[in-house]
Structure formats: structure tokens, C-alpha cells
Scaffold this motif. Structure first.
Motif, short mmCIF file in Angstrom:
data_model
loop_
_atom_site.label_atom_id
_atom_site.label_comp_id
_atom_site.label_asym_id
_atom_site.label_seq_id
_atom_site.Cartn_x
_atom_site.Cartn_y
_atom_site.Cartn_z
N THR A 1 1.06 -1.17 -0.05
CA THR A 1 0.06 -0.03 0.12
C THR A 1 1.02 1.05 -0.05
OG1 THR A 1 -1.77 -1.16 1.27
CG2 THR A 1 -1.78 1.15 1.18
N ILE A 2 0.73 1.95 -1.08
CA ILE A 2 1.80 3.18 -1.38
C ILE A 2 0.91 4.51 -0.90
CG2 ILE A 2 3.09 4.47 -3.00
CD1 ILE A 2 3.85 1.38 -3.95
N ARG A 3 1.53 5.65 -0.41
CA ARG A 3 0.90 6.69 -0.10
C ARG A 3 1.79 7.72 -1.15
NH1 ARG A 3 -0.08 3.89 4.20
NH2 ARG A 3 2.02 3.88 4.88
N GLY A 4 1.23 8.17 -2.32
CA GLY A 4 2.07 8.80 -3.32
C GLY A 4 2.46 10.14 -3.26
N GLY A 5 2.96 10.86 -4.07
CA GLY A 5 3.34 12.03 -4.11
C GLY A 5 4.42 12.59 -3.38
N ILE A 6 5.34 11.68 -3.04
CA ILE A 6 6.58 12.03 -2.33
C ILE A 6 7.82 11.72 -3.16
CG2 ILE A 6 8.12 11.30 -0.39
CD1 ILE A 6 5.73 10.43 1.14
N PRO A 7 8.58 12.78 -3.50
CA PRO A 7 9.77 12.47 -4.44
C PRO A 7 10.59 11.37 -3.73
CG PRO A 7 9.23 14.78 -3.93
CD PRO A 7 8.54 14.22 -2.92
N LEU A 8 11.36 10.63 -4.61
CA LEU A 8 11.99 9.56 -4.31
C LEU A 8 13.54 10.26 -4.31
CD1 LEU A 8 10.97 6.32 -6.05
CD2 LEU A 8 10.33 7.11 -3.66
N ILE A 9 14.35 10.28 -3.08
CA ILE A 9 15.56 10.96 -2.91
C ILE A 9 16.37 10.07 -2.31
CG2 ILE A 9 16.68 12.80 -2.03
CD1 ILE A 9 14.14 14.38 -2.37
N GLY A 10 17.78 9.81 -2.65
CA GLY A 10 18.79 8.96 -2.30
C GLY A 10 19.44 8.23 -3.08
N ARG A 11 20.16 7.35 -2.56
CA ARG A 11 21.30 6.48 -3.35
C ARG A 11 20.71 5.06 -3.22
NH1 ARG A 11 27.57 6.77 -4.34
NH2 ARG A 11 27.84 4.54 -5.04
N ILE A 12 20.87 4.24 -4.30
CA ILE A 12 20.63 2.83 -4.54
C ILE A 12 21.92 2.31 -5.21
CG2 ILE A 12 18.21 2.75 -3.87
CD1 ILE A 12 19.29 1.99 -7.19
N GLU A 13 21.96 1.04 -5.04
CA GLU A 13 22.94 0.22 -5.84
C GLU A 13 22.33 -0.72 -6.79
OE1 GLU A 13 26.27 1.37 -5.56
OE2 GLU A 13 25.77 2.52 -3.99
N VAL A 14 22.95 -0.88 -7.72
CA VAL A 14 22.49 -2.00 -8.68
C VAL A 14 23.61 -3.02 -8.94
CG1 VAL A 14 20.83 -0.80 -9.96
CG2 VAL A 14 23.03 -0.74 -10.92
N LYS A 15 23.21 -4.34 -9.00
CA LYS A 15 24.28 -5.16 -8.96
C LYS A 15 24.32 -5.92 -10.68
CE LYS A 15 24.68 -7.08 -4.25
NZ LYS A 15 24.46 -8.12 -3.57
#
Length: 464
Positions: A31-45
Motif C-alpha cells: 500500500t503506497i501513499r504517493g506524491g513523495i519525491p524519491l531521493i537518495g542513493r541505491i546500488e544495482v548489481k
């Protein structure tokens, strides 16, 4: 937003990525409450479309192989199980994401064990060439996979026949044998299929004689598989006209290889940054394999910074712009890139067109977007710049997206892997609350996506 802010945000969310590791693989509903900018760092393998094939390639070696940067996704676990029932010893390496694959004691596996581990995966078809070389026989159950269009195995079987395999269709699957060994062959693909090219490579490297493949796929994942096979002792040349020649060798050894990063996952997070007005640094992403995507991302109005350790994707402000996209085989715009980007296109000012030329049924995810408020029309005609092979076959393979529109929350059921991640992006960018079900499919290709969403500041709850 600067890099320091990105790192600060990532540190504040701390262990969220690890916290979501096991949950993200088992949850059925989010269940997602939307409207929030995604900010930060993630890693892909490593790339899903490479690591599973690299694991199969280990069957061809006479000594153990080491594969690095292996993502913890369900497709990898399926291949690991299939290798283990065939006698391959698979162990964790010294670092997270490292696998050691020892094929010394390869043996035939019972149908029930193969069927139990294969599930809906189509990967067993690629076991056939290596098993025919090692054991003289192979068996595959009925094959599944995402319902995005026709992925027939007939050409795989025809390829194996041309190498000298005897193919016998049975009620519960297909049995193959190679009573006289496998011989090199001259082959030509009617379409540069990635799977068929992989089949030829994995079969030809130990076949007696020279194999010539015309019309081959040349995706970066294919080239990385060729790198692996060359490390093992194979002799493979690639011409500029999509012709691959393989000189069969008598023996291959194990490899030590760091897998190519997953450019599909990187593009998905880039689209999420654009659709949510966010700012995401994708660690491990590289420019060279993403040039085509980066060009389109910039045309839409997105911005990116290329760094030594990854790529920062962000919405720089201002209006997004409409584009015309035609998916194609490499070096064209990947079919796996269009679905996540469609969400951002609903926010563009004007009319965008996406012409899908790789899979004929890849717009099934659009119905949910329309329910959320998007203005998208699907057409049977080729609406890109060029007619394609689906144009006269009555398939809905072109989309017209008119924006900007505001998406609102809805109840969504994930249809397939890439469409499912696109639904997550839609829910994250929408106003209000959305419930996304059947999210387990997403774990087939996105490692710990739940933990990564937490790391980026998404507001959601898990259920089931």
C-alpha cells in the motif's frame, strides 16, 4: 540536489535497505501513499539478463567458476536450484553477491526435480546445449515466463537439431539426446533474438567444428556472455554485420567474472526519479551501456550526472516534454525501458508516442494507468517512424500518451515484471493511496526493491 545531500539522506535511512531484503521477496501486496519525491542513493548489481546465463555457462567448464555481483532475485535462485539438482555445487563467495559454481559432479536430474525448480521460468531451455555436451542428454519441462507476447521455443529446438541433437517431445516436456555428439552449424536468425543467440553460443563453444550465426543479437549482456566464454577458453569473433563465428574447442575451464550491471534496473530507477520529481543516484550504473536511454531521458526533460561510481538521475524542474519512441534491439531503445518511462510521459506537456517492435503484447500494464487517470490510447497501427513486423498482425503495439495528467491512487494487480515496476512508479507518483498486489513478480528482476524504496523515502506498508 547535490551529492552530499544524497549521501546524507541515504545515511539517515541507514539500514532500511537490509531491513527490506527478506520482506520484499515474500510480500504479496504493498500500500503506497504517493506524491513523495524519491531521493537518495541505491546500488544495482549484475544484470538479470546476464547472470542467469553466466550461471548456466559454468556447466561447460571442467573447473569451478566464480561469478561476482550476483543479485539476490528469484530468477537467480531458480537457476541455482536447477544447477544443484544437476549436481553443481553452488556456494557463497567471500563477498556478498559472489557465487562459486563447481560443475565437477554434473549428473542427470529427474523430471520432477527439474519441474519443481523451474517453476514458470524459461531458463531451462538454455541448459540443453551444455548438458548435451556434459551428459549426452537433457530434459526440459513446459516453459512459462511473463505474458508479454510470443516467446516460442521452436527456434531453440531447431537450433539444437542443426547441431545434431535428437529432440523428442513428451507429454510433460522435451527430452533431447546427442548420440553422435554436437557439430558446428550455419544458422541465421529471422529476428535478432537474445535468447536464441544465447542458445547458439552456449551450444557452439564445445561443438565439433565452426558455427556461423547470422542475424545475431548483440546486446551488452550478449557481449558480456561472450567475454565469459572467452575467459573459459572459447574462440568467438563478432563482426559488425551481426555475424558471430564460434570455433568449437574440446574443453573449457571455469571463469572468474564480475557481471555487467543491470541497465534495465538502472533505467527503471531513473524513470522513478523523473516521475516523482525526485533525485536518485544509481550506484554501479555506467554511461556506455545506457547511451540510448540517456538521450531519450534528456529529451523528455530529465537530467543526469555521470560519475565514476554511478549515474545521478533527477528532475531539474520545469515541464517535461513529449517524445516519440520506437523500441528496438540493441543499439536501439530497449523494450524493457519503455514501460517505466511511460509513467513520466503522462506528466509531459503534449502527446508522446511509444511504438513497441520487440514484444507484441507489452501494453497490458496501461489499463491500470488509465484507471489512475492517465490519457493513453492503444493502437494496432505502427505509429512510429517505421512499419514493424507486428503492423499487419492485428496486435495492439503502439501507445499514444497525452499529458500532462494527474494520476490518482487505485487498486492495481501486477501483470508482469517490468509492467509491475511501472505500476509501483505510478503509485509513487500519484496523489492519494494505491494498493499494488502480486508484487512478488517484481522480485524476479529487482533485488530488494522494498528496501530500496525505503532507502529513497517512499511511504508504504506491506501486507501478505
Amino acid at each position: 540536489m547535490n551529492a552530499a545531500r544524497l549521501n546524507d539522506d541515504a545515511n539517515e535511512r541507514g539500514s532500511a535497505q537490509n531491513h527490506g531484503a527478506s520482506v520484499g521477496l515474500t510480500a504479496d501486496k504493498i500500500t503506497i501513499r504517493g506524491g513523495i519525491p524519491l531521493i537518495g542513493r541505491i546500488e544495482v548489481k549484475g544484470a538479470k539478463n546476464l547472470v542467469t546465463k553466466a550461471m548456466v555457462a559454468a556447466l561447460l567448464g571442467e573447473t569451478p567458476s566464480v561469478l561476482k555481483d550476483v543479485p539476490n532475485i528469484s530468477d537467480v535462485r531458480i537457476v541455482r536450484g536447477l544447477l544443484e539438482v544437476h549436481g553443481v555445487k553452488v556456494t557463497e563467495g567471500a563477498k556478498p553477491g559472489d557465487l562459486i559454481l563447481d560443475p565437477v559432479d554434473v549428473e542427470s536430474a529427474h523430471f520432477a526435480a527439474i519441474d519443481a525448480h523451474a517453476g514458470s521460468s524459461r531458463i531451462p531451455i538454455l541448459f540443453c546445449g551444455p548438458l548435451l555436451h556434459r551428459l549426452g542428454e537433457a530434459f526440459i519441462p513446459d516453459l512459462g515466463g511473463c505474458r508479454i507476447g510470443d516467446r516460442p521455443i521452436d527456434f531453440h529446438l531447431e537450433v539444437l537439431r542443426k547441431f545434431g541433437a535428437v529432440v523428442e517431445k513428451q507429454p510433460n516436456g522435451i527430452r533431447m539426446s546427442a548420440p553422435n555428439g554436437l557439430k558446428g552449424a550455419k544458422l541465421e536468425l529471422p529476428y535478432p533474438s537474445v535468447g536464441a543467440t544465447e542458445q547458439v553460443l552456449l551450444t557452439a563453444v564445445r561443438a565439433d567444428g565452426i558455427t556461423e550465426l547470422k542475424g545475431a543479437a548483440i546486446e551488452p549482456e550478449i557481449m558480456d556472455l561472450i567475454n565469459i566464454l572467452q575467459k573459459m577458453g572459447a574462440i568467438i569473433t563478432v563482426d559488425t554485420d551481426r555475424v558471430i563465428r564460434i570455433e568449437g574447442v574440446e574443453r573449457l575451464l571455469g571463469y572468474n567474472h564480475r557481471a555487467l550491471f543491470d541497465r534495465n534496473e538502472a533505467a527503471s530507477w531513473a524513470a522513478a526519479a523523473l516521475a516523482t520529481d525526485g533525485d536518485i543516484f544509481v550506484g554501479g550504473a555506467r554511461q556506455a551501456e545506457m547511451i540510448t536511454f540517456l538521450n531519450v531521458f534528456r529529451k523528455v526533460g530529465g537530467a543526469f550526472d555521470i560519475c565514476d561510481d554511478g549515474i545521478r538521475f533527477y528532475h531539474p524542474g520545469g515541464d517535461l516534454k513529449p517524445v516519440i519512441i520506437e523500441t528496438d534491439v540493441h543499439p536501439g531503445f530497449m523494450t524493457d525501458w519503455q514501460q517505466p518511462l511511460v509513467i513520466a510521459l503522462t506528466k509531459a506537456h503534449g502527446t508522446s508516442i511509444v511504438h513497441e517492435t520487440v514484444y507484441e503484447q507489452r501494453f497490458g500494464f496501461v489499463d491500470a494507468l488509465v484507471e489512475m487517470g492517465a490519457t493513453i490510447q492503444i493502437h494496432k497501427e505502427c505509429l512510429g517512424g517505421h512499419p514493424c513486423r507486428f503492423g499487419q498482425r492485428n496486435f495492439n503495439h503502439s501507445a499514444v500518451i497525452t499529458g500532462p495528467t494527474k494520476l490518482h491512487g487505485a487498486d492495481i494487480v501486477v501483470p508482469d515484471l517490468r509492467g509491475g515496476f511501472s505500476h509501483l512508479i505510478a503509485a509513487l507518483s500519484a496523489e492519494g493511496t494505491s494498493t499494488v498486489s502480486n508484487v512478488g513478480i517484481i522480485s524476479r528482476g529487482y533485488e530488494n526493491f522494498i528496501g530500496k524504496l525505503r532507502l529513497l523515502g517512499a511511504d508504504f506498508d506491506l501486507e501478505g
